[in-house]
Design a protein around this motif. Structure first.
Motif, PDB file in Angstrom:
ATOM      1  N   ARG A 206       3.860  30.228   9.251  1.00 17.94           N
ATOM      2  CA  ARG A 206       4.142  29.087   8.514  1.00 17.94           C
ATOM      3  C   ARG A 206       3.234  28.164   9.390  1.00 17.94           C
ATOM      4  O   ARG A 206       3.558  27.755  10.477  1.00 17.94           O
ATOM      5  CB  ARG A 206       5.487  28.629   8.618  1.00 17.94           C
ATOM      6  CG  ARG A 206       6.564  29.439   7.821  1.00 17.94           C
ATOM      7  CD  ARG A 206       7.882  29.021   8.101  1.00 17.94           C
ATOM      8  NE  ARG A 206       8.444  27.850   8.100  1.00 17.94           N
ATOM      9  CZ  ARG A 206       9.451  27.378   8.477  1.00 17.94           C
ATOM     10  NH1 ARG A 206      10.436  27.988   9.224  1.00 17.94           N
ATOM     11  NH2 ARG A 206       9.692  25.867   8.263  1.00 17.94           N
ATOM     12  N   PRO A 207       2.149  27.667   8.847  1.00 22.35           N
ATOM     13  CA  PRO A 207       1.181  26.902   9.698  1.00 22.35           C
ATOM     14  C   PRO A 207       1.638  25.605   9.882  1.00 22.35           C
ATOM     15  O   PRO A 207       2.538  25.109   8.926  1.00 22.35           O
ATOM     16  CB  PRO A 207      -0.121  26.988   8.973  1.00 22.35           C
ATOM     17  CG  PRO A 207       0.424  27.288   7.287  1.00 22.35           C
ATOM     18  CD  PRO A 207       1.529  28.165   7.504  1.00 22.35           C
ATOM     19  N   ALA A 208       1.278  24.990  10.979  1.00 17.99           N
ATOM     20  CA  ALA A 208       1.787  23.531  11.104  1.00 17.99           C
ATOM     21  C   ALA A 208       1.259  22.635  10.074  1.00 17.99           C
ATOM     22  O   ALA A 208       1.938  21.691   9.634  1.00 17.99           O
ATOM     23  CB  ALA A 208       1.253  23.156  12.648  1.00 17.99           C
ATOM     24  N   HIS A 209       0.160  22.981   9.636  1.00 15.53           N
ATOM     25  CA  HIS A 209      -0.533  22.072   8.426  1.00 15.53           C
ATOM     26  C   HIS A 209      -1.265  23.003   7.289  1.00 15.53           C
ATOM     27  O   HIS A 209      -1.949  23.963   7.734  1.00 15.53           O
ATOM     28  CB  HIS A 209      -1.562  20.957   9.133  1.00 15.53           C
ATOM     29  CG  HIS A 209      -0.986  20.087   9.902  1.00 15.53           C
ATOM     30  ND1 HIS A 209      -0.376  19.041   9.615  1.00 15.53           N
ATOM     31  CD2 HIS A 209      -1.180  20.298  11.282  1.00 15.53           C
ATOM     32  CE1 HIS A 209       0.051  18.449  10.919  1.00 15.53           C
ATOM     33  NE2 HIS A 209      -0.571  18.960  11.996  1.00 15.53           N
ATOM     34  N   TRP A 210      -0.796  23.196   6.250  1.00 15.29           N
ATOM     35  CA  TRP A 210      -1.061  24.001   5.050  1.00 15.29           C
ATOM     36  C   TRP A 210      -2.632  23.855   4.825  1.00 15.29           C
ATOM     37  O   TRP A 210      -3.200  22.596   4.616  1.00 15.29           O
ATOM     38  CB  TRP A 210      -0.528  23.433   3.910  1.00 15.29           C
ATOM     39  CG  TRP A 210      -0.960  24.649   2.734  1.00 15.29           C
ATOM     40  CD1 TRP A 210      -1.421  24.175   1.590  1.00 15.29           C
ATOM     41  CD2 TRP A 210      -0.527  26.074   2.747  1.00 15.29           C
ATOM     42  NE1 TRP A 210      -1.362  25.606   0.826  1.00 15.29           N
ATOM     43  CE2 TRP A 210      -0.963  26.675   1.586  1.00 15.29           C
ATOM     44  CE3 TRP A 210      -0.315  27.020   3.668  1.00 15.29           C
ATOM     45  CZ2 TRP A 210      -1.082  27.840   1.305  1.00 15.29           C
ATOM     46  CZ3 TRP A 210      -0.141  28.117   3.269  1.00 15.29           C
ATOM     47  CH2 TRP A 210      -0.532  28.817   2.175  1.00 15.29           C
ATOM     48  N   GLY A 211      -3.521  24.730   5.062  1.00 18.13           N
ATOM     49  CA  GLY A 211      -4.934  24.688   5.099  1.00 18.13           C
ATOM     50  C   GLY A 211      -5.535  24.688   6.449  1.00 18.13           C
ATOM     51  O   GLY A 211      -6.899  24.942   6.479  1.00 18.13           O
ATOM     52  N   ASP A 212      -4.733  24.828   7.430  1.00 18.46           N
ATOM     53  CA  ASP A 212      -5.211  24.943   8.820  1.00 18.46           C
ATOM     54  C   ASP A 212      -4.411  25.892   9.473  1.00 18.46           C
ATOM     55  O   ASP A 212      -3.290  25.741   9.526  1.00 18.46           O
ATOM     56  CB  ASP A 212      -5.344  23.545   9.331  1.00 18.46           C
ATOM     57  CG  ASP A 212      -5.813  23.658  10.702  1.00 18.46           C
ATOM     58  OD1 ASP A 212      -6.067  24.843  11.323  1.00 18.46           O
ATOM     59  OD2 ASP A 212      -5.895  22.594  11.444  1.00 18.46           O
ATOM     60  N   LEU A 213      -5.045  27.244   9.867  1.00 13.46           N
ATOM     61  CA  LEU A 213      -4.136  28.295  10.292  1.00 13.46           C
ATOM     62  C   LEU A 213      -4.500  28.267  11.868  1.00 13.46           C
ATOM     63  O   LEU A 213      -3.900  29.331  12.474  1.00 13.46           O
ATOM     64  CB  LEU A 213      -4.879  29.761   9.775  1.00 13.46           C
ATOM     65  CG  LEU A 213      -4.778  29.782   8.083  1.00 13.46           C
ATOM     66  CD1 LEU A 213      -5.168  31.040   7.723  1.00 13.46           C
ATOM     67  CD2 LEU A 213      -3.083  29.377   7.693  1.00 13.46           C
ATOM     68  N   THR A 214      -4.706  27.287  12.606  1.00 10.24           N
ATOM     69  CA  THR A 214      -4.796  27.420  13.866  1.00 10.24           C
ATOM     70  C   THR A 214      -3.422  27.586  14.778  1.00 10.24           C
ATOM     71  O   THR A 214      -3.409  27.908  15.980  1.00 10.24           O
ATOM     72  CB  THR A 214      -5.753  26.305  14.450  1.00 10.24           C
ATOM     73  OG1 THR A 214      -5.199  24.971  13.990  1.00 10.24           O
ATOM     74  CG2 THR A 214      -7.238  26.372  13.973  1.00 10.24           C
ATOM     75  N   SER A 215      -2.565  26.828  14.228  1.00  9.29           N
ATOM     76  CA  SER A 215      -1.257  26.890  14.790  1.00  9.29           C
ATOM     77  C   SER A 215      -0.093  26.960  13.813  1.00  9.29           C
ATOM     78  O   SER A 215      -0.250  26.715  12.545  1.00  9.29           O
ATOM     79  CB  SER A 215      -1.177  25.374  15.627  1.00  9.29           C
ATOM     80  OG  SER A 215      -1.126  24.462  14.893  1.00  9.29           O
ATOM     81  N   GLY A 216       1.251  27.505  14.286  1.00 14.53           N
ATOM     82  CA  GLY A 216       2.285  27.491  13.356  1.00 14.53           C
ATOM     83  C   GLY A 216       3.210  28.444  13.891  1.00 14.53           C
ATOM     84  O   GLY A 216       3.298  28.694  15.113  1.00 14.53           O
ATOM     85  N   LEU A 217       4.151  28.771  12.930  1.00 14.89           N
ATOM     86  CA  LEU A 217       5.165  29.697  13.410  1.00 14.89           C
ATOM     87  C   LEU A 217       5.318  30.989  12.614  1.00 14.89           C
ATOM     88  O   LEU A 217       4.933  30.933  11.634  1.00 14.89           O
ATOM     89  CB  LEU A 217       6.401  29.072  12.954  1.00 14.89           C
ATOM     90  CG  LEU A 217       7.941  29.617  13.430  1.00 14.89           C
ATOM     91  CD1 LEU A 217       8.326  29.751  14.742  1.00 14.89           C
ATOM     92  CD2 LEU A 217       9.183  29.043  12.541  1.00 14.89           C
TER      93      LEU A 217
END
Length: 385
Positions: A206-217
């Protein structure tokens, strides 16, 4: 890497929601683990039976043709085509398209791309990723980048530009494990991930911002045996010192995760150890089998599909080919590859218009482990979409 987060409408993608609805209905009305009887003749399928092998050794239904677009070690466009071609996907490119292919070899794996013109002529070919390790099935994002997955211990996911204009970037927040495939769910804004281990898991990022896979859960699927599932957070996606799949008690185990495809609320994925095709209904949060171990196709591997709801499941071993599963759960052979007994089918993917199917015989007729005999094919014909 710039992102375009809108999802295209129209064309082959326009039927995605419909195809997912068809499969959800089939999954909910059928018994767990059931599919229709396998039709080895192919007469019950939408295209009829495969004919005798053509000049390329490909047996196809009436109206379909094949051609070879690349061979390992031979020049295509500006590059020598890579060994052991693996997972692949197609991307729009003006009035043409691009086919991206991973290389499943140690240390030098990476990925290459072939650019096609509007009439299907090869315009160019080039590398988009180098210096990575055993790049396997991978997956495409809705913003038209390629996720190339390393199938090694503590493997990484690299996000690549299919046009080759921007440098590929590791997406470490997506976890360090023996990655196989990835499939994006734009409705829930998550990426599903399979793991190629005999006791592997099924994950979602689950990316912190959809379209940006640099951070998330990063989360792992847990199940109670009834078909209902829950998701739990992976405490340490870097897998130090405990492997990712061993960090969460109750994680559901799968026998060798392989291909993965999302369509209209359903994520399909395959497991090679038990020759199954699974369906995770993301809206109902339920897990079912849509093709069970009694299916005759050995070595179930990668998977793709069309907006009509048809699934195309690649196999290896003695039954070297691609089977078709319709939304009504009719299972028939679509194509067979002759003379490649020690190879496997990899990288099935449809062109943006849905009228051409690409795939590779990873080791070709040679069957050597280094993949020096790899061959990449294109099949054209009246695919329904």
């Amino acid at each position: 890497m710039p992102r375009r987060t809108s999802v295209r409408t129209g064309g082959p993608a326009a039927g995605a929601a419909l195809s997912g609805s068809l499969w959800r209905g089939a999954a909910h009305t059928g018994s767990y683990g059931s599919t229709g009887p396998y039709d080895p003749s192919g007469t019950g399928g939408p295209y009829g039976p495969p004919r005798a092998p053509d000049a390329n050794g490909i047996a196809l239904p009436e109206g379909f043709t094949s051609r070879i677009v690349a061979r390992t070690g031979r020049r295509v466009g500006g590059v020598l085509w890579h060994p052991a071609p693996g997972g692949g996907a197609c991307f729009p490119d003006g009035d043409g398209w691009i086919y991206v292919s991973n290389s499943e070899i140690p240390l030098l794996g990476g990925a290459s791309a072939i650019r096609f013109g509007p009439d299907g002529d090869i315009v160019d070919a080039y590398r988009i990723l180098s210096g990575t390790n055993l790049n396997r099935a991978g997956g495409r994002t809705p913003w038209d980048t390629w996720l190339s997955c390393e199938g090694i211990f503590r493997g990484r996911v690299f996000e690549c530009d299919p046009h080759g204009s921007r440098a590929a970037m590791p997406r470490l927040a997506m976890g360090r494990f023996r990655h196989e495939a990835a499939a994006c769910d734009p409705e829930r804004q998550v990426v599903y991930l399979t793991e190629d281990e005999p006791d592997g898991c099924f994950y979602r990022f689950r990316p912190a911002h959809w379209g940006d896979l640099t951070s998330g859960l990063l989360e792992v699927l847990c199940a109670d045996g009834t078909g209902s599932v829950t998701w739990r957070r992976v405490p340490n996606p870097a897998a130090l010192p405990v492997p990712t799949r061993e960090q969460v008690a109750g994680a559901r185990r799968f026998s060798g995760g392989e291909g993965c495809r999302y369509s209209g609320g359903v994520c399909f994925f395959t497991t090679k150890g038990d020759n199954r095709v699974w369906a995770y209904d993301a809206r109902e949060e339920r897990l079912r089998v849509v093709r069970d171990a009694n299916a005759p196709q050995a070595g179930i591997d990668d998977i793709t599909g069309t907006s009509s709801g048809d699934l195309y499941v690649a196999g290896d071993g003695g039954d070297m080919g691609i089977d078709l599963i319709t939304p009504e759960r009719v299972v028939t052979p679509f194509l067979r590859v002759s003379g490649h007994p020690e190879s496997e089918i990899t990288g099935p993917a449809f062109s943006p218009r849905g009228d051409r199917l690409y795939f590779s015989s990873q080791r070709g007729t040679r069957g050597d482990a280094s993949g020096t005999g790899g061959i990449t094919y294109e099949v054209g014909g009246p695919f329904r979409h």
